[in-house]
Design a protein around this motif. Structure first.
Motif, PDB file in Angstrom:
ATOM      1  N   LYS A 214       0.646  -0.903   0.128  1.00  0.00           N
ATOM      2  CA  LYS A 214      -0.157   0.008  -0.291  1.00  0.00           C
ATOM      3  C   LYS A 214       0.332   1.077   0.355  1.00  0.00           C
ATOM      4  N   LYS A 217       2.823   2.151  -3.307  1.00  0.00           N
ATOM      5  CA  LYS A 217       1.292   2.151  -4.645  1.00  0.00           C
ATOM      6  C   LYS A 217       1.049   4.049  -4.324  1.00  0.00           C
ATOM      7  N   GLN A 218       1.220   4.489  -2.980  1.00  0.00           N
ATOM      8  CA  GLN A 218       1.464   5.497  -2.425  1.00  0.00           C
ATOM      9  C   GLN A 218       2.629   6.568  -2.640  1.00  0.00           C
ATOM     10  N   PRO A 221       5.371   4.625  -6.585  1.00  0.00           N
ATOM     11  CA  PRO A 221       4.118   3.661  -7.008  1.00  0.00           C
ATOM     12  C   PRO A 221       5.915   3.432  -8.202  1.00  0.00           C
ATOM     13  N   LEU A 224       6.917   0.054  -8.203  1.00  0.00           N
ATOM     14  CA  LEU A 224       6.330  -1.377  -8.868  1.00  0.00           C
ATOM     15  C   LEU A 224       6.122  -1.839  -9.791  1.00  0.00           C
TER      16      LEU A 224
END
Ligand code: 9D3
Length: 226
Positions: A214, A217-218, A221, A224
């Protein structure tokens, strides 16, 4: 691993080399770091390391002669040719993959570039690879050399204890760290997530993975993608 650093600011390095993990790694004999003052390799009585640029222009340029003398003097002490790195803004941007590759070398020589620039013949004749630490302007290659030393030292086998070991890193992959807490469980009415107090290790592991994902992603990003 042996790392030799050539610089006009040798005193800057004690801040990093005489503290913490790098200090311990040296004490344990895992790494040997030597700092060479470029001025000690000048031949004139003023110990001049730089001169005005041919073709004109502002500023000064680090002379090739003392850099050659310093590198040659290091090379005379070893049988195998070391990998010579110039820290400069034009270099390849350092990342963990590059650090891992460089950590495989038994002997590195780091030449610290400077704002004023360095005679191009150093690049042509001595340097195997150029490294930058990112797209922002510093005054010299000294801090980047220390960043590199720090990044490489912790990759040398036996430097980190099992606790912070590197297996963990590769296991976690390209994720940011999950949130961490220590005592007290209640700090000014800010509570630690209940799952961490549950003693259920499977559940804790799942929570940490999910939090790490999480967060990544925040905040990052880009880590990823690929
Ligand atoms: C912007 C034009 N230049 C100055 C006249 C280039 C320049 C050369 C050298 C700018 C800064 C420097 C000094 N920096 C380094 O030697 C350096 C560096 C950096 O500034 N940022 C990130 N990594 C590195 S590695 C060496």
């Amino acid at each position: 691993m042996r790392i030799d650093i050539i610089t006009i600011f040798p005193k800057m390095f004690s801040a990093v080399l005489d503290e913490s993990i790098v200090k311990r790694a040296q004490a344990k004999g895992k790494v040997k770091i030597n700092v060479y003052d470029l001025r000690d390799y000048t031949a004139d009585k003023h110990r001049k390391v730089d001169d005005r640029p041919f073709g004109g222009g502002s500023g000064m340029v680090i002379c090739a002669e003392p850099v050659f003398r310093a590198v040659k003097s290091i090379m005379r002490t070893v049988r195998r040719k070391p990998h010579v790195i110039l820290l400069c803004p034009q270099g390849k941007k350092l990342n963990q993959a590059i650090a891992k590759k460089l950590a495989k070398n038994n002997h590195l020589v780091l030449i610290c570039g400077h704002y004023e620039g360095i005679d191009e013949r150093v690049r042509q004749k001595l340097v195997d690879e150029e490294i930058s630490i990112g797209d922002y302007v510093l005054t010299g290659g000294e801090l980047p050399a220390m960043v590199l030393v720090d990044a490489l030292t912790r990759l040398v086998p036996g430097v980190l204890g099992d606790k912070n070991s590197l297996n963990f890193e590769s296991f976690e992959g390209n994720l940011l760290e999950y949130p961490q807490y220590t005592r007290p469980a209640n700090f000014r009415n800010f509570l630690v997530p209940q799952v961490l107090l549950s003693g259920d290790h499977k559940k804790i592991e799942a929570w940490r993975k999910q939090q790490a994902l999480k967060r990544t992603k925040q905040k990052r990003p880009d880590l990823l993608k690929v």
